[in-house]
Write an enzyme that holds these catalytic residues in place. Structure first.
Site, mmCIF file in Angstrom:
data_model
loop_
_atom_site.group_PDB
_atom_site.id
_atom_site.type_symbol
_atom_site.label_atom_id
_atom_site.label_comp_id
_atom_site.label_asym_id
_atom_site.label_seq_id
_atom_site.Cartn_x
_atom_site.Cartn_y
_atom_site.Cartn_z
ATOM 1 N N ARG A 107 -40.485 8.762 6.906
ATOM 2 C CA ARG A 107 -41.689 9.523 7.245
ATOM 3 C C ARG A 107 -42.898 8.744 6.749
ATOM 4 N NH1 ARG A 107 -37.811 12.993 5.277
ATOM 5 N NH2 ARG A 107 -37.061 14.580 6.747
ATOM 6 N N LYS A 144 -39.160 15.353 1.687
ATOM 7 C CA LYS A 144 -39.384 16.660 2.304
ATOM 8 C C LYS A 144 -38.402 17.703 1.800
ATOM 9 C CE LYS A 144 -39.670 18.927 6.824
ATOM 10 N NZ LYS A 144 -39.583 18.729 8.297
ATOM 11 N N ARG A 150 -39.081 7.523 13.913
ATOM 12 C CA ARG A 150 -37.815 8.153 13.537
ATOM 13 C C ARG A 150 -37.002 8.504 14.782
ATOM 14 N NH1 ARG A 150 -37.291 9.887 8.502
ATOM 15 N NH2 ARG A 150 -36.390 11.943 8.916
ATOM 16 N N HIS A 168 -31.660 13.434 6.667
ATOM 17 C CA HIS A 168 -31.321 14.779 7.116
ATOM 18 C C HIS A 168 -30.063 15.240 6.390
ATOM 19 C CE1 HIS A 168 -33.575 14.128 11.176
ATOM 20 N NE2 HIS A 168 -34.391 14.369 10.171
ATOM 21 N N TYR A 199 -23.547 15.067 1.251
ATOM 22 C CA TYR A 199 -23.266 13.738 0.710
ATOM 23 C C TYR A 199 -24.380 13.336 -0.251
ATOM 24 C CZ TYR A 199 -19.662 12.946 4.281
ATOM 25 O OH TYR A 199 -18.540 13.016 5.050
#
Length: 411
Positions: free
Chosen positions: A246, A273, A339, A363, A373
């Protein structure tokens, strides 16, 4: 005989505290330092008690007698003046503790402490509260905030022509009320009645402008290499498509987060984020860009400092403004759009696993047991993917043959 103002004024301090009696339990205590305190002595439930009535001359003789009269009336009605005063203080303290601003700041601190938000998002939330909410209802106990107060806040924000911001303010209010209810400071969410108050927006989600066709991406990459806006901005523009983070994460990149030996960029959770730390493998091309700019900005904190101060990172408008100067409008590309560029081409042309791509996009990716993970998962595969991706971008700039999109099973 009762006291007089003249007698009180002439009363001088002595070696020890002493009293000047006025009658009916009221007396003036003169201490050794010259202070003069009004006291009311009374009996309640068989016990002698003392009530402070203030200091002279702030409280005059007439005022002290009136306060004595009120206290005697309370005793006659079966009320303890000291107990009532304590109860009043507790009520005021509780109302102050439960004012909207205190609860909102407590909620904000709770969300930051639990790393629910990135640092930038937390700052944005607090700014909205301080600008659009606290000046109007911050001082009010949350239980006394009325529907008209919420409506006035939303109308005020809406009048600036930013309906989406008004929607976000309403959402913030709802979250604060949810927190207040959970902590037993409110019984219901008064903002919930305003869910349909603001005009609806288009149901079609507006995606960030991006270039996903390699034929269109190649000239954009060449334009970035030829950009003459300064080394800091040019270096940021070069890294953005390579790393596809980002734009805010790239702007806040710090030299302390870069490990040249392992070729990794470790981003703290506070900058992300989702509030979780993220690891970005650095291709050789990315390392070369960083080494080129290090002599210029390496003595400071930020890799991409502001042109006005090395103590701040570059402006959030720098990247998109650079695209505009290169002749690319906002409908063609914005910084965030790379992205989508990487997600599409890595999957549909270069054939990398979607879970690797999503993991590198920061994500949420979960294992078969539903657990997220950690940031180092599939690191070897992701390093390979990031190097292949940078090599692919170099090939596009050099005019290499463009591979077609792979056909899906639906075609």
């Amino acid at each position: 005989m009762g006291l007089t103002d003249l007698k009180i004024r002439k009363a001088q301090p002595k070696d020890k505290d002493y009293r000047l009696t006025d009658g009916e339990g009221l007396f003036l205590q003169v201490n050794a330092k010259g202070g003069k305190w009004w006291r009311f002595r009374y009996r309640f439930e068989g016990k002698e008690r003392l009530l402070s009535l203030g200091t002279y001359p702030d409280v005059s003789l007439a005022d002290a007698r009136e306060r004595r009269h009120q206290a005697r009336a309370m005793v006659a009605n079966g009320l303890d003046p000291s107990g009532e005063r304590k109860r009043t203080k507790e009520i005021k303290a509780e109302l102050k503790a439960n004012c909207f601003e205190n609860i909102a700041r407590e909620w904000h601190k709770h969300m930051v402490g639990n790393k629910v938000w990135s640092a930038d998002h937390a700052a944005t939330i607090l700014t909205r509260l301080e600008k659009d909410v606290f000046p109007w209802i911050g001082h009010k106990p949350i239980s006394e905030v009325a529907a008209k107060d919420i409506r006035a806040i939303l109308d005020r924000v809406r009048s600036r022509g930013v309906i989406e911001t008004a929607r976000r303010v309403r959402t913030i209010l709802g979250q604060i009320y949810t927190f207040a209810i959970a902590t037993d400071r409110a019984n219901y969410d008064i903002s919930a009645g305003f869910k349909g108050y603001l005009p609806p927006t288009s149901k079609t989600r507006k995606h960030m402008a991006s270039v996903t066709d390699p034929k269109e991406l190649a000239p954009l990459l060449r334009a970035i290499d030829a950009y003459q806006g300064g080394l800091v901005a040019q270096s940021a523009l070069k890294l953005l498509p390579m790393l596809f983070v980002r734009p805010g994460e790239l702007r806040h990149m710090e030299w302390a987060e870069i490990d040249f030996e392992t070729a990794e960029w470790n981003i703290p959770g506070a900058k992300m984020k989702m509030g979780q730390p993220h690891l970005v493998p650095l291709s050789q091309q990315a390392i070369d860009v960083l080494k080129e700019i290090k002599p210029l900005t390496g003595h400071g904190r930020y890799v991409f400092p502001s042109t006005r101060s090395f103590f701040r990172c570059m402006s959030d408008n720098t990247i998109n403004a650079s695209f505009r100067r290169m002749g690319f409008d906002s409908g063609t590309i914005v910084g965030h759009g790379f992205r989508a560029t990487a997600r599409t081409i890595l999957d549909e042309i270069l054939g990398f696993r979607p879970d690797l791509i999503e993991h590198q996009l920061a994500h949420a990716v979960r294992d078969p047991n539903g657990r997220a993970y950690n940031r180092t998962a599939f690191l070897a595969q992701r390093k390979e993917m990031m190097q292949v991706w940078s090599d692919y971008l170099d090939g596009l700039k050099a005019g290499a043959k463009i591979l077609p999109f792979r056909k899906t099973s639906k075609e």
